[in-house]
Design a protein around this motif. Sequence first.
Motif, short mmCIF file in Angstrom:
data_model
loop_
_atom_site.label_atom_id
_atom_site.label_comp_id
_atom_site.label_asym_id
_atom_site.label_seq_id
_atom_site.Cartn_x
_atom_site.Cartn_y
_atom_site.Cartn_z
N GLN A 841 0.55 -1.33 -0.28
CA GLN A 841 0.32 -0.21 -0.15
C GLN A 841 0.90 1.10 0.57
OE1 GLN A 841 -2.60 -0.05 3.48
NE2 GLN A 841 -3.29 2.46 3.20
N TYR A 842 0.37 2.65 -0.90
CA TYR A 842 1.05 3.72 -0.81
C TYR A 842 1.21 4.20 0.61
CZ TYR A 842 3.00 7.58 -2.13
OH TYR A 842 3.54 9.15 -3.12
N SER A 844 3.38 2.35 2.49
CA SER A 844 3.82 1.61 3.85
C SER A 844 5.92 1.93 3.99
CB SER A 844 3.50 0.22 3.32
OG SER A 844 3.54 -0.22 1.83
#
Length: 854
Positions: A841-842, A844
Motif C-alpha cells: 500500500q502507498y 507503507s
Amino acid sequence: MAEEDDARIRILQSLRGKICEAKNLCPVSGPNRQRDLCTFCTISLDQEEVFRTRVFDKSISPFYGEDFYFEIPRPFQCLSFYVYAKGVFQRDQPVGKFQLSLHLHKTDSSERLGCCSYYACVGVFLSGKVSIRKDDLCKYSGKEHWFGIQPVDPNSEVQGKVHLEMRLNEVITENGSLGQHLLVRIIECQELPLISGQNCDPYATVSLVGPARSDQKKTKVKKKTSNPHFEETFSFEVTRSSSYTKKSNFQVEEEDVEKLEIKIDLWNNENLAQDVFLGETRVPVKILKKDHIHKAWYLLQPKGNGSKSKSDDLGSLRVKLTYIEDTVLPSACYTALCNLLLKSPDVKPISASAGHILGDIYRERYEAILPMVRLLLHHNRFVSFVSAVVALELENTQEANTIFRGNSLATRCIDDMMKIVGKNYLAVTLKPVVDEICESNKTCEIDPVKLKESDNVEVNKENLHGYVQKVFSCITQSSSSCPPLMCDVFRSLRHLACKRFPADPHVQYSAVSSFVYLRFFAVAVLTPHSFQLRSHHPDPEISRTLTLISKTIQTLGSWGSLSKKLSSFKENYMCDFFKSFQEDKCIERVKKFLDEISSNVSKESSGVEDAVVLKEGEVQKRAQGRKRLGKKNFKKRWLRVTNRELSYHKHKGKEALCTINVKHIQAVEKLDESAFSRKNMFQVVHSDKPLYVQAGNCVEASEWLEVLGQVTGCNEGRLATHHPSNYSGGAWQCCKNLSINTPGCKPCTTIMLANLQLDIDCDRETERIFSLLSSNSTKLQDMEDACASMAVYQGPQREQEEHSKFTIQEPKETFQTLKQLRKVMVELQRQHNIRHDATAQYGSLDNPIVGKTS
C-alpha cells in the motif's frame, strides 16, 4: 517455513553500464591550471558510494572507460555520479561549486559528500554530480547519454524515510468551548545516511507552518544510529487563541486549513559544529479532512530553499547504464515456461524450439541470450542445445575458412558460456601475467609513428616479445585447468566441423581456435577489467601494450601456416615483429593445446581443485581480543576468500594474519546495526570466536555474504540458528541470554546451493526471458503470421520479405511452439497481475509516500 519461502515475491535490482568520459570539467582560472588537474568519478546509491574509477591525471576531458555491474541489495531513491578533482601541486584550489575539505589522514569509504580515500596533503574537491531518480532510470536504460554536471548543494544530499502519525483531536479549551488539537507522532526513521563513515546522531524538528504561524518542536537526540526510534508525540493548537478579538473560539477557516502543513526536518547533532541537514518532508493538514487519523511512511526530500546560486558550466559526463528490476514470482509460476525452454535441445528441427525462437527475435540484442544460456547451464542442457544450433549454422556455411565469423546465435551462446564457466579458468591462467604487465609498466610501443623521442624500438620489441611469450606459454600450458564443460563444447565443435568439411584437415582446429583464442583469451587480454582480471580499465599506455599482445595472440592461436597469417596484419611493423616467433614450434604448441581441450576423451575433474580467489577487498575487522589487554577496536584489513580458505591480511599481498578453513565455517550472517552502531556488518561463525566484519557499502556486504554462503553451504557443521547481535556486558544483546554458549535465537539463512562457477537463480533468469518475450510480442506475432503463410502457400519457393526475418524450417512445428509460448506467457502475466494488485500500500514501509518539498 519452506512453503512461506516458496510463496514469497522477490524484487531484485541490478545495474550495469559504463562511465565513458567527461568533457570540460570545472574550468578554473590561471595559466595551464588544467595540467595539474586529476579527476575521478564515483557512483552512489543515495549517499552511499558503491563504485569508484581510478584517478586520471592532468585532463579536464578524461576518458574513464570504466564498466560497472552490481546487484542492488536495498531500496534506493536516487542514483548519482559524482565527479571529483584533486590538485597535484596547488592546495585548496576550488575547481567546482562545492569544496570538500579533508581533515583526517584517510576517510572511510562511505564518507558523506566525499567518500574520498586520498590524503589531505593534496586538495580533493567535489566538482559536481549527475543525479537520476530511480523512477527516471528507465528513460536512459540501455543507451549512452551526455548529462550536464550540476553543482552539489549540501541541502540536496538526503536519503532515508520517516514514519509518522497525525491525529486531529477535539479538546475543551480554557473557556469551556470545543477546539481542535493536532497530534503529531514521530515514530521512527530508517536508512538515514552515514556521517564520516559512522552512524549519525539524529533528531527531528516538527513544525506546524502556515501563512502567519510557525510553531516548532524538537525530539531527543538518538545516539549512533541510522534507524532511530523516536516514539515522541507533539501537540499543536489548530484553533485561534482566546485573545483573538473577532471570535473568541474561532476554529480555523476552510482556506486556512488548506495552507497549514506539518514540516518534519531530520538533523544530525554535531555538538560544537553546525548540525547537518539529513532531509525533510511536508504533509498538508487537509489530509485529515476525510479521516481524522493519518499514519504513513514518507521519503525524506531535499531542502527546497537550499542555495540557488547561479549554475556555472561544470562540464558534462557521458554514461551508459542499464537498470533492471525483476519481480520474481514463486518458483511454481515459472515451471511451464522453464520446461518449454529446457525441451529446446530435443525439438526437431532446432529452429522450431523455444530457445531458438528467442534468439531469432533478438538477433540485434546481444545480452538477450544470456538468461537462456544460464538456465541451460544450470540444468545441464547447454551442450546438447548449442550442438544442435552449431549444426544448423554449419549447414548454411559454404566454406571452411568462414565458419563462426559472425555474431550468430551459436557464437553468442558459446561466448556467454565461456564468460560464465571460464571465469576461474581465466583467473588461474592469465591474471598473474596480466597483473605483471599492468604493474611493471614497461614500454612496448613498436609503431614508428607513435614512438616517443626517448623510446628505443629494439628495447620495446624485446619487452613486447617477452610479454607475448609469457601469455602464450600460460595459455598453451593451461589445458589441465580448462573446465570440463568447455572441453565438451569444443569437442562437439570439432566433431561437427569435421563432419561438415571432411576434406579440410585444418577445420578441426580452426573451429576450436576461433573461440578459445579469438573470442576468449585474446579478448580477456585486451579488456582484462571486463573479465574481472583487473579492477579498473588500464591507462592508455598499458592499454596499448595489451592491444599489441592481444593482436599477436590472435594470430598465434589461429590454426594454419603462420607465414600466411602475416598478410592479415595491415601494419608493416606487426609483420616484422611477428617474424621473430618460430613458426613450426608455435604451430605444434597450438595444435597440442587444441587437441588436449577438444579430444574425444571426456575430461574429468581432477580430485584436487586449484585455489581460486572468489573475492577479496579492504574491510573493517573488529579485533577479537586474543591478547589479554588488547583493545577490541576496528582495524582495516585485507579480506580474501578462496574455495579453500578465508584469510585476512594487514595489507594486500602481505602474509595472512589469520586463516580459516572454509570447511570449518559454521554460519555467515548479517549483524544487526545495533551491535556496534555500524552499518553493512556481517559475522563469520567458526570454531573459534566469531569474526565481525564491516564491508565498505551495502553492495560489498551483499557480495561477501553471497560468496561466503555459497562456499560454506555444504559444510557438515553448519548451524541452524545464530545470534544477530554480539555478546557484551555478560549477555547476548539480541536475546539477553547470559550464557555465551547458548544456541542462537534466530534461524540461519537458507542457502540456495549452486556450483561456485555457476551461481544461477533459475527463477530470475526465467522471469527475464518472460520480460524479453513480452516486450517483443509483435515479433512473435509476425513469426506466427509467417508460419501460417508458409504452411498455406503451395506455389514455388520464393524469398518473402516477412519470412526472411526469421529462421523457419518447419512452419507447423514452429507455429506449435509459438502457440505454447503464448499460452504460458498469458498465464505468467495473469500471475503478475494478481501480485501487482496485492503490492504494498502507498505509504507503507516498502512503498513510502514521496512528500512535498518547500
